[in-house]
Design a protein around this motif. Structure first.
Motif, PDB file in Angstrom:
ATOM      1  N   ARG A 183       0.844  -1.193   0.000  1.00  0.00           N
ATOM      2  CA  ARG A 183       0.000   0.000   0.000  1.00  0.00           C
ATOM      3  C   ARG A 183       0.882   1.247   0.000  1.00  0.00           C
ATOM      4  O   ARG A 183       1.862   1.319   0.745  1.00  0.00           O
ATOM      5  N   ARG A 184       0.486   2.206  -0.790  1.00  0.00           N
ATOM      6  CA  ARG A 184       1.239   3.457  -0.886  1.00  0.00           C
ATOM      7  C   ARG A 184       1.356   4.139   0.483  1.00  0.00           C
ATOM      8  O   ARG A 184       2.344   4.809   0.762  1.00  0.00           O
ATOM      9  N   SER A 185       0.373   3.934   1.350  1.00  0.00           N
ATOM     10  CA  SER A 185       0.364   4.577   2.664  1.00  0.00           C
ATOM     11  C   SER A 185       1.131   3.802   3.740  1.00  0.00           C
ATOM     12  O   SER A 185       1.316   4.308   4.848  1.00  0.00           O
ATOM     13  N   ASN A 186       1.611   2.607   3.444  1.00  0.00           N
ATOM     14  CA  ASN A 186       2.259   1.763   4.447  1.00  0.00           C
ATOM     15  C   ASN A 186       3.748   2.092   4.544  1.00  0.00           C
ATOM     16  O   ASN A 186       4.610   1.367   4.041  1.00  0.00           O
ATOM     17  N   ARG A 187       4.042   3.182   5.225  1.00  0.00           N
ATOM     18  CA  ARG A 187       5.430   3.676   5.301  1.00  0.00           C
ATOM     19  C   ARG A 187       6.381   2.698   5.979  1.00  0.00           C
ATOM     20  O   ARG A 187       7.526   2.570   5.579  1.00  0.00           O
ATOM     21  N   ALA A 188       5.902   2.013   7.016  1.00  0.00           N
ATOM     22  CA  ALA A 188       6.770   1.066   7.719  1.00  0.00           C
ATOM     23  C   ALA A 188       7.195  -0.073   6.792  1.00  0.00           C
ATOM     24  O   ALA A 188       8.374  -0.438   6.734  1.00  0.00           O
ATOM     25  N   ALA A 189       6.244  -0.625   6.051  1.00  0.00           N
ATOM     26  CA  ALA A 189       6.569  -1.719   5.136  1.00  0.00           C
ATOM     27  C   ALA A 189       7.455  -1.235   4.002  1.00  0.00           C
ATOM     28  O   ALA A 189       8.420  -1.915   3.625  1.00  0.00           O
ATOM     29  N   ILE A 190       7.165  -0.060   3.468  1.00  0.00           N
ATOM     30  CA  ILE A 190       8.000   0.493   2.391  1.00  0.00           C
ATOM     31  C   ILE A 190       9.424   0.669   2.889  1.00  0.00           C
ATOM     32  O   ILE A 190      10.381   0.341   2.191  1.00  0.00           O
ATOM     33  N   GLY A 191       9.575   1.159   4.119  1.00  0.00           N
ATOM     34  CA  GLY A 191      10.908   1.301   4.701  1.00  0.00           C
ATOM     35  C   GLY A 191      11.635  -0.027   4.810  1.00  0.00           C
ATOM     36  O   GLY A 191      12.818  -0.128   4.491  1.00  0.00           O
ATOM     37  N   LEU A 192      10.933  -1.053   5.253  1.00  0.00           N
ATOM     38  CA  LEU A 192      11.540  -2.385   5.341  1.00  0.00           C
ATOM     39  C   LEU A 192      11.980  -2.858   3.967  1.00  0.00           C
ATOM     40  O   LEU A 192      13.130  -3.259   3.772  1.00  0.00           O
ATOM     41  N   TYR A 193      11.069  -2.811   3.014  1.00  0.00           N
ATOM     42  CA  TYR A 193      11.371  -3.341   1.688  1.00  0.00           C
ATOM     43  C   TYR A 193      12.479  -2.539   0.995  1.00  0.00           C
ATOM     44  O   TYR A 193      13.408  -3.114   0.447  1.00  0.00           O
ATOM     45  N   ARG A 194      12.377  -1.229   1.033  1.00  0.00           N
ATOM     46  CA  ARG A 194      13.338  -0.376   0.318  1.00  0.00           C
ATOM     47  C   ARG A 194      14.655  -0.242   1.072  1.00  0.00           C
ATOM     48  O   ARG A 194      15.719  -0.506   0.532  1.00  0.00           O
ATOM     49  N   ASP A 195      14.575   0.179   2.330  1.00  0.00           N
ATOM     50  CA  ASP A 195      15.781   0.536   3.069  1.00  0.00           C
ATOM     51  C   ASP A 195      16.532  -0.661   3.634  1.00  0.00           C
ATOM     52  O   ASP A 195      17.760  -0.688   3.619  1.00  0.00           O
ATOM     53  N   SER A 196      15.812  -1.651   4.143  1.00  0.00           N
ATOM     54  CA  SER A 196      16.475  -2.808   4.744  1.00  0.00           C
ATOM     55  C   SER A 196      16.762  -3.924   3.753  1.00  0.00           C
ATOM     56  O   SER A 196      17.783  -4.594   3.853  1.00  0.00           O
ATOM     57  N   LEU A 197      15.844  -4.137   2.804  1.00  0.00           N
ATOM     58  CA  LEU A 197      15.977  -5.284   1.908  1.00  0.00           C
ATOM     59  C   LEU A 197      16.426  -4.924   0.493  1.00  0.00           C
ATOM     60  O   LEU A 197      16.799  -5.806  -0.266  1.00  0.00           O
ATOM     61  N   GLY A 198      16.370  -3.652   0.128  1.00  0.00           N
ATOM     62  CA  GLY A 198      16.881  -3.236  -1.178  1.00  0.00           C
ATOM     63  C   GLY A 198      15.897  -3.270  -2.330  1.00  0.00           C
ATOM     64  O   GLY A 198      16.301  -3.164  -3.487  1.00  0.00           O
ATOM     65  N   PHE A 199      14.607  -3.409  -2.057  1.00  0.00           N
ATOM     66  CA  PHE A 199      13.605  -3.375  -3.129  1.00  0.00           C
ATOM     67  C   PHE A 199      13.532  -1.969  -3.719  1.00  0.00           C
ATOM     68  O   PHE A 199      13.823  -0.979  -3.039  1.00  0.00           O
ATOM     69  N   GLU A 200      13.118  -1.899  -4.973  1.00  0.00           N
ATOM     70  CA  GLU A 200      12.889  -0.621  -5.646  1.00  0.00           C
ATOM     71  C   GLU A 200      11.469  -0.604  -6.188  1.00  0.00           C
ATOM     72  O   GLU A 200      10.916  -1.643  -6.567  1.00  0.00           O
ATOM     73  N   VAL A 201      10.888   0.590  -6.232  1.00  0.00           N
ATOM     74  CA  VAL A 201       9.551   0.741  -6.809  1.00  0.00           C
ATOM     75  C   VAL A 201       9.676   0.604  -8.318  1.00  0.00           C
ATOM     76  O   VAL A 201      10.423   1.348  -8.962  1.00  0.00           O
ATOM     77  N   ALA A 202       8.964  -0.374  -8.876  1.00  0.00           N
ATOM     78  CA  ALA A 202       8.986  -0.594 -10.324  1.00  0.00           C
ATOM     79  C   ALA A 202       7.902   0.224 -11.012  1.00  0.00           C
ATOM     80  O   ALA A 202       8.099   0.741 -12.106  1.00  0.00           O
ATOM     81  N   LYS A 203       6.742   0.332 -10.339  1.00  0.00           N
ATOM     82  CA  LYS A 203       5.643   1.132 -10.881  1.00  0.00           C
ATOM     83  C   LYS A 203       4.585   1.329  -9.809  1.00  0.00           C
ATOM     84  O   LYS A 203       4.589   0.672  -8.779  1.00  0.00           O
ATOM     85  N   VAL A 204       3.671   2.251 -10.081  1.00  0.00           N
ATOM     86  CA  VAL A 204       2.522   2.486  -9.215  1.00  0.00           C
ATOM     87  C   VAL A 204       1.311   1.875  -9.903  1.00  0.00           C
ATOM     88  O   VAL A 204       1.083   2.113 -11.088  1.00  0.00           O
ATOM     89  N   GLU A 205       0.567   1.070  -9.160  1.00  0.00           N
ATOM     90  CA  GLU A 205      -0.650   0.475  -9.705  1.00  0.00           C
ATOM     91  C   GLU A 205      -1.848   1.172  -9.072  1.00  0.00           C
ATOM     92  O   GLU A 205      -2.139   0.971  -7.884  1.00  0.00           O
ATOM     93  N   LYS A 206      -2.504   1.992  -9.861  1.00  0.00           N
ATOM     94  CA  LYS A 206      -3.633   2.791  -9.393  1.00  0.00           C
ATOM     95  C   LYS A 206      -4.809   1.901  -8.983  1.00  0.00           C
ATOM     96  O   LYS A 206      -5.168   0.967  -9.704  1.00  0.00           O
ATOM     97  N   GLY A 207      -5.382   2.191  -7.812  1.00  0.00           N
ATOM     98  CA  GLY A 207      -6.574   1.488  -7.357  1.00  0.00           C
ATOM     99  C   GLY A 207      -6.394  -0.006  -7.166  1.00  0.00           C
ATOM    100  O   GLY A 207      -7.353  -0.768  -7.280  1.00  0.00           O
TER     101      GLY A 207
END
Length: 152
Positions: free
Chosen positions: A105-129
């Protein structure tokens, strides 16, 4: 049932029992649980493998994390990170997956932080709705080749 109970306590997306069973019967080696001292499931990662269609010569075998959850009282202990690393290692060593994908979820900052900052994931695209309530999802991706020593 313990994974489903953990999901119901934490996430707005709920899955039918057959969804859980399908994943666990088809790809049992890439889903993991964390248990407390009493054997109760306090976290899980549920994943699958996606194979390219015969028509798509450019596509590669990859893993996809359908769901991950850790009960609130067990957060900030590194369990989600450990569960994700176990799934990624299994995706690579068993299925030779080239990358791992997930939606968040775009609003899930904690999960985004885990995936991006700790695990190295990158946003590939935004899927609307993407989600049932209309919220957008970040489609994230992590190259597994040479990641943490994993080599196909």
């Amino acid at each position: 049932m313990g994974m489903q109970a953990c999901n119901l306590q934490n996430l707005p997306e709920n899955y039918a029992l057959r969804f859980w069973l399908y994943h666990l019967m088809t790809w049992p080696q890439i889903s993991f649980v964390a248990e407390d001292a009493k054997g109760q499931i306090v976290g899980y990662v549920l994943a699958k493998i996606e194979h390219p269609s015969e028509d798509d010569k450019e596509a590669h075998v990859h893993g996809h994390v359908n769901s991950i959850s850790v009960l609130r009282s067990y957060r900030r202990l590194g369990l989600a990170n450990k569960l994700m690393l176990l799934a990624q290692e299994a995706m690579t060593s068993i299925y030779h997956a080239e990358y791992c994908s997930l939606h968040v979820r775009r609003s899930n900052r904690a999960a985004i932080g885990l995936y991006r900052d700790s695990l190295g994931f990158e946003v590939a695209k935004v899927e609307k709705g993407y989600y049932g309530d209309g919220e957008d999802a970040f489609s994230m991706r992590l190259n597994l080749q040479n990641k943490n020593g994993f080599i196909n």
